[in-house]
Design an enzyme around this catalytic site. Structure first.
Site, PDB file in Angstrom:
ATOM      1  N   LYS A  54       3.479   0.988 -11.401  1.00 15.63           N
ATOM      2  CA  LYS A  54       3.778  -0.124 -10.488  1.00 15.63           C
ATOM      3  C   LYS A  54       5.058  -0.833 -10.915  1.00 15.63           C
ATOM      4  O   LYS A  54       5.900  -1.195 -10.091  1.00 15.63           O
ATOM      5  CB  LYS A  54       2.591  -1.107 -10.444  1.00 15.63           C
ATOM      6  CG  LYS A  54       1.409  -0.527  -9.683  1.00 15.63           C
ATOM      7  CD  LYS A  54       0.118  -1.282  -9.885  1.00 15.63           C
ATOM      8  CE  LYS A  54      -1.020  -0.498  -9.230  1.00 15.63           C
ATOM      9  NZ  LYS A  54      -2.356  -1.031  -9.507  1.00 15.63           N
ATOM     10  N   GLN A  98      -5.073  -5.819 -12.575  1.00 15.71           N
ATOM     11  CA  GLN A  98      -5.495  -4.420 -12.632  1.00 15.71           C
ATOM     12  C   GLN A  98      -6.993  -4.332 -12.917  1.00 15.71           C
ATOM     13  O   GLN A  98      -7.487  -4.915 -13.871  1.00 15.71           O
ATOM     14  CB  GLN A  98      -4.682  -3.674 -13.714  1.00 15.71           C
ATOM     15  CG  GLN A  98      -4.949  -2.195 -13.770  1.00 15.71           C
ATOM     16  CD  GLN A  98      -4.520  -1.455 -12.498  1.00 15.71           C
ATOM     17  OE1 GLN A  98      -3.434  -1.662 -11.973  1.00 15.71           O
ATOM     18  NE2 GLN A  98      -5.395  -0.605 -11.984  1.00 15.71           N
ATOM     19  N   ASP A 121      -2.934  -6.985  -3.242  1.00 18.87           N
ATOM     20  CA  ASP A 121      -3.926  -5.897  -3.224  1.00 18.87           C
ATOM     21  C   ASP A 121      -4.760  -5.956  -1.945  1.00 18.87           C
ATOM     22  O   ASP A 121      -5.386  -4.973  -1.566  1.00 18.87           O
ATOM     23  CB  ASP A 121      -4.882  -6.046  -4.426  1.00 18.87           C
ATOM     24  CG  ASP A 121      -4.602  -5.029  -5.516  1.00 18.87           C
ATOM     25  OD1 ASP A 121      -3.985  -3.991  -5.213  1.00 18.87           O
ATOM     26  OD2 ASP A 121      -5.014  -5.276  -6.673  1.00 18.87           O
TER      27      ASP A 121
END
Ligand code: NAD
Length: 287
Positions: A54, A98, A121
């Site tokens: 990422k 995460q 997200d």
């Protein structure tokens, strides 16, 4: 029939190029570059790889990227305080924590602490709710990436029978909402589904998001169906594979995604798109 392979890597590169062009335009106009904060708690090796990917993708498109790594002993309160700070930080448009988190941290509480307009997200119930009422804001990355990929290949969804295998909050459910928004007739399968083969064999488009190698057999695929394999499974020999038995399915499908190189790269592309969209949203609210 041998299926055409859907090249998620190639589509994701096109997405990244478009985003990089937008960032360049922002710089020309003396606007802030979009900023993404990625928080990693603990030392899960797979998570470390995802976070690194990422960060690299952010650098490629010219985003400001902030990587925050904390030990597994980091407490829930400390994490919530960190999120509060990032929520208020005007340089940061997107916040990603995460997953999975260590057992002592309540993941849902953490997701709900992120401001919905920075929830790149797309996991916050606010964002899932907006998708459910056909007014999406931040769309969950993997299902969004699947839609971008289908669009890139000109695959029509309206009126199609779509069967999704898996009903998780991050893939199966939002994928069903995305498909419904495109006016597909949607079936969602899960562990209580009585006849998985029957549900799959009726589908014009199959999306597998289970996490079990060869869970979907090639013989179940309707000839000419489109097969999207979200699953990522590591075999004992170290190789990655999806949930669909690729070799047999590709002989019946019209289009199929490989693993790796299918949905995976699209997830990161969607994350960057969401971060750019968040920055554009923040442009309007900060004036
Ligand atoms: P999950 O474990 O949260 O959900 C799995 C779902 O599969 C559940 O809803 C369960 O009911 C269903 N299921 C399990 N066994 C089944 C069976 N025998 N028949 C029917 N349904 C069954 O997993 P998830 O987070 O949704 O991820 C699914 C897979 O997708 C995993 O392999 C994961 O690694 C992968 N994934 C890939 C990406 C990507 O970017 N490509 C992103 C997220 C997840």
């Amino acid at each position: 029939m041998t299926a055409q392979i859907i090249d998620g890597k190639a589509v994701s590169i096109q997405c990244l190029e478009r985003i990089a062009q937008e960032v360049a335009k922002r710089k020309e106009n003396h606007q802030r570059v979009p900023g993404l904060a990625v928080i990693l708690i603990g030392d899960n090796p797979a998570s470390q790889v995802y976070v690194r990917n990422k960060k690299n993708a952010c650098e490629k498109v010219g985003f400001y990227s902030l990587s925050i790594e904390k030990p597994a002993s980091f407490t829930e309160d400390e994490l919530l305080t960190l999120i509060d700070e990032l929520n208020e930080n005007p340089e940061i448009d997107g916040i990603l924590v995460q997953l999975p988190l260590p057992d002592h941290i309540d993941g849902q509480k953490v997701i709900e602490r992120i401001r919905p307009d920075k929830d790149v997200d797309g996991f916050h119930p606010y964002n899932i709710g907006r998708l459910a009422v056909k007014m999406p804001l931040m769309r969950p990355c993997t299902p969004k990436g699947v839609m971008t990929m289908l669009d890139a290949y000109g695959i029509d969804i309206k009126g199609k029978n779509v069967t999704i295998i898996g009903q998780s909050n991050i893939v199966g459910r939002p994928q069903a909402l995305e498909m419904l928004m495109k006016r597909a007739t949607v079936t969602i399968c899960h562990t209580a589904t009585r006849d998985l083969a029957e549900e799959v064999s009726r589908a014009d488009i199959v999306v597998a998001a289970v996490g079990r190698p060869a869970c979907i057999q090639g013989a179940w695929i309707k000839p000419g169906a489109v097969v999207i394999d979200v699953g990522i499974n590591r075999l004992e020999n170290g190789c990655l594979c999806g949930d669909v038995d690729f070799e047999t399915a590709k002989e019946r499908a019209s289009y199929i995604t490989p693993v790796p190189g299918g949905v995976g790269p699209m997830t990161i592309a969607s994350l960057l798109e969401n971060t750019l969209e968040a920055a554009q949203l923040h442009d309007k609210t900060s004036n």
